[in-house]
Design a protein around this motif. Structure first.
Motif, mmCIF file in Angstrom:
data_model
loop_
_atom_site.group_PDB
_atom_site.id
_atom_site.type_symbol
_atom_site.label_atom_id
_atom_site.label_comp_id
_atom_site.label_asym_id
_atom_site.label_seq_id
_atom_site.Cartn_x
_atom_site.Cartn_y
_atom_site.Cartn_z
ATOM 1 N N GLU A 23 0.664 -1.204 0.000
ATOM 2 C CA GLU A 23 -0.029 0.186 0.204
ATOM 3 C C GLU A 23 0.901 1.133 0.103
ATOM 4 O O GLU A 23 1.731 1.505 0.875
ATOM 5 N N ALA A 24 0.619 2.171 -0.989
ATOM 6 C CA ALA A 24 1.573 3.289 -0.963
ATOM 7 C C ALA A 24 0.425 4.260 -0.645
ATOM 8 O O ALA A 24 -0.652 4.419 -0.915
ATOM 9 N N ILE A 25 0.869 5.356 0.277
ATOM 10 C CA ILE A 25 0.058 6.420 0.933
ATOM 11 C C ILE A 25 0.825 7.700 0.274
ATOM 12 O O ILE A 25 0.081 8.733 0.887
ATOM 13 N N SER A 26 1.438 7.871 -0.632
ATOM 14 C CA SER A 26 1.801 8.966 -1.246
ATOM 15 C C SER A 26 2.043 8.990 -2.779
ATOM 16 O O SER A 26 2.455 7.863 -3.139
ATOM 17 N N ASP A 27 2.072 10.195 -3.549
ATOM 18 C CA ASP A 27 2.619 9.904 -4.832
ATOM 19 C C ASP A 27 3.845 9.580 -5.283
ATOM 20 O O ASP A 27 4.301 8.660 -6.055
ATOM 21 N N LYS A 28 4.977 9.964 -4.397
ATOM 22 C CA LYS A 28 6.078 9.608 -4.246
ATOM 23 C C LYS A 28 6.379 8.123 -3.989
ATOM 24 O O LYS A 28 7.030 7.429 -5.031
ATOM 25 N N ASN A 40 -0.591 -0.141 -10.052
ATOM 26 C CA ASN A 40 -1.667 0.379 -9.195
ATOM 27 C C ASN A 40 -2.784 -0.341 -9.638
ATOM 28 O O ASN A 40 -3.309 -0.200 -10.821
ATOM 29 N N TYR A 41 -3.483 -1.162 -8.721
ATOM 30 C CA TYR A 41 -4.822 -1.746 -9.135
ATOM 31 C C TYR A 41 -5.880 -0.976 -8.481
ATOM 32 O O TYR A 41 -7.050 -1.428 -8.994
ATOM 33 N N LYS A 42 -5.896 -0.206 -7.473
ATOM 34 C CA LYS A 42 -6.828 0.254 -6.925
ATOM 35 C C LYS A 42 -6.301 1.509 -6.066
ATOM 36 O O LYS A 42 -5.214 1.449 -5.424
ATOM 37 N N THR A 43 -7.084 2.561 -6.347
ATOM 38 C CA THR A 43 -6.638 4.075 -5.529
ATOM 39 C C THR A 43 -7.806 4.385 -4.879
ATOM 40 O O THR A 43 -9.182 4.072 -5.365
ATOM 41 N N PHE A 44 -7.860 4.517 -3.636
ATOM 42 C CA PHE A 44 -8.756 4.734 -2.755
ATOM 43 C C PHE A 44 -8.482 6.059 -1.828
ATOM 44 O O PHE A 44 -7.361 6.397 -1.441
ATOM 45 N N LYS A 45 -9.496 6.279 -0.934
ATOM 46 C CA LYS A 45 -9.586 7.389 -0.147
ATOM 47 C C LYS A 45 -9.868 6.876 1.420
ATOM 48 O O LYS A 45 -10.711 6.012 1.427
ATOM 49 N N TYR A 46 -8.996 7.129 2.385
ATOM 50 C CA TYR A 46 -9.435 6.897 3.758
ATOM 51 C C TYR A 46 -9.092 8.000 4.674
ATOM 52 O O TYR A 46 -8.341 9.042 4.339
ATOM 53 N N GLY A 47 -9.752 8.153 5.775
ATOM 54 C CA GLY A 47 -9.810 9.108 6.564
ATOM 55 C C GLY A 47 -10.629 10.405 6.654
ATOM 56 O O GLY A 47 -10.357 11.474 7.032
ATOM 57 N N VAL A 48 -11.429 10.393 5.582
ATOM 58 C CA VAL A 48 -12.275 11.421 5.206
ATOM 59 C C VAL A 48 -13.117 11.877 6.470
ATOM 60 O O VAL A 48 -13.509 10.935 6.980
ATOM 61 N N ARG A 49 -13.037 13.202 6.542
ATOM 62 C CA ARG A 49 -13.599 13.811 7.985
ATOM 63 C C ARG A 49 -13.209 13.192 8.950
ATOM 64 O O ARG A 49 -13.694 13.316 10.146
ATOM 65 N N VAL A 51 -8.995 13.148 8.800
ATOM 66 C CA VAL A 51 -7.659 13.709 8.801
ATOM 67 C C VAL A 51 -7.661 14.420 7.788
ATOM 68 O O VAL A 51 -8.432 14.160 6.766
ATOM 69 N N ASP A 52 -6.484 15.497 7.544
ATOM 70 C CA ASP A 52 -6.432 16.026 6.323
ATOM 71 C C ASP A 52 -5.403 15.385 5.584
ATOM 72 O O ASP A 52 -5.266 14.152 5.842
ATOM 73 N N SER A 53 -4.904 15.930 4.446
ATOM 74 C CA SER A 53 -4.105 14.993 3.391
ATOM 75 C C SER A 53 -2.991 14.801 3.911
ATOM 76 O O SER A 53 -2.255 13.854 3.297
ATOM 77 N N LYS A 54 -2.362 15.464 4.993
ATOM 78 C CA LYS A 54 -1.171 14.751 5.626
ATOM 79 C C LYS A 54 -1.377 13.892 6.902
ATOM 80 O O LYS A 54 -0.317 13.696 7.566
ATOM 81 N N GLY A 55 -2.363 13.528 7.097
ATOM 82 C CA GLY A 55 -2.816 12.525 8.365
ATOM 83 C C GLY A 55 -2.791 13.257 9.587
ATOM 84 O O GLY A 55 -3.214 12.656 10.664
ATOM 85 N N GLN A 56 -2.996 14.685 9.680
ATOM 86 C CA GLN A 56 -3.260 15.358 10.682
ATOM 87 C C GLN A 56 -4.920 15.154 11.144
ATOM 88 O O GLN A 56 -5.693 15.351 10.316
ATOM 89 N N ASN A 60 -13.040 17.892 9.331
ATOM 90 C CA ASN A 60 -13.305 18.069 8.326
ATOM 91 C C ASN A 60 -12.301 17.901 7.223
ATOM 92 O O ASN A 60 -12.348 18.309 5.921
ATOM 93 N N GLY A 61 -11.416 16.892 7.503
ATOM 94 C CA GLY A 61 -10.492 16.705 6.446
ATOM 95 C C GLY A 61 -10.923 15.840 5.280
ATOM 96 O O GLY A 61 -11.925 15.115 5.348
ATOM 97 N N GLU A 62 -9.904 16.036 4.243
ATOM 98 C CA GLU A 62 -10.357 15.527 3.063
ATOM 99 C C GLU A 62 -9.710 13.996 3.055
ATOM 100 O O GLU A 62 -9.893 13.288 2.041
ATOM 101 N N GLY A 63 -9.188 13.672 3.998
ATOM 102 C CA GLY A 63 -8.333 12.415 3.916
ATOM 103 C C GLY A 63 -7.288 12.298 3.019
ATOM 104 O O GLY A 63 -6.770 13.209 2.733
ATOM 105 N N PHE A 64 -6.800 11.211 2.713
ATOM 106 C CA PHE A 64 -5.647 10.877 1.878
ATOM 107 C C PHE A 64 -6.026 9.951 0.891
ATOM 108 O O PHE A 64 -6.812 8.970 1.508
ATOM 109 N N THR A 65 -5.065 9.645 -0.190
ATOM 110 C CA THR A 65 -5.203 9.001 -1.044
ATOM 111 C C THR A 65 -4.318 7.620 -0.694
ATOM 112 O O THR A 65 -3.081 7.902 -0.589
#
Length: 82
Positions: A23-28, A40-49, A51-56, A60-65
């Motif tokens: 599982e990769a948690i960043s584009d890098k 990459n066989y599946k792109t998904f979001k988690y942590g919506v509402r 954490v923010d995109s940095k995991g903080q 109201n966070g958008e979560g991260f990919t």
């Protein structure tokens, strides 16, 4: 080095005809795994509402990919059927 670790496990996976899943948690991270032959066989979001995109923490966070990355010597043949 990272290269020797990946090459060892890829060679072992090829011999045993098994897949390696990461599982990769960043584009890098995704681009590094792709460099070593993972796809990459599946792109998904988690942590919506949660954490923010940095995991903080952010209610109201958008979560991260996240990206499900798989290596198999016959990946295209096997996984494109899914």
């Amino acid at each position: 080095s990272v290269r020797s670790i990946f090459e060892y496990y890829k060679e072992r996976a090829d011999k045993e005809n098994v897949a390696i899943c990461l599982e990769a948690i960043s584009d890098k991270a995704r681009s590094v795994y792709e460099y070593f032959g993972f796809k990459n066989y599946k792109t998904f979001k988690y942590g919506v509402r949660e954490v923010d995109s940095k995991g903080q923490v952010d209610k109201n966070g958008e979560g991260f990919t996240g990206y499900l990355m798989i290596y198999h010597k016959n990946a295209d043949e096997l996984f494109n059927k899914l």
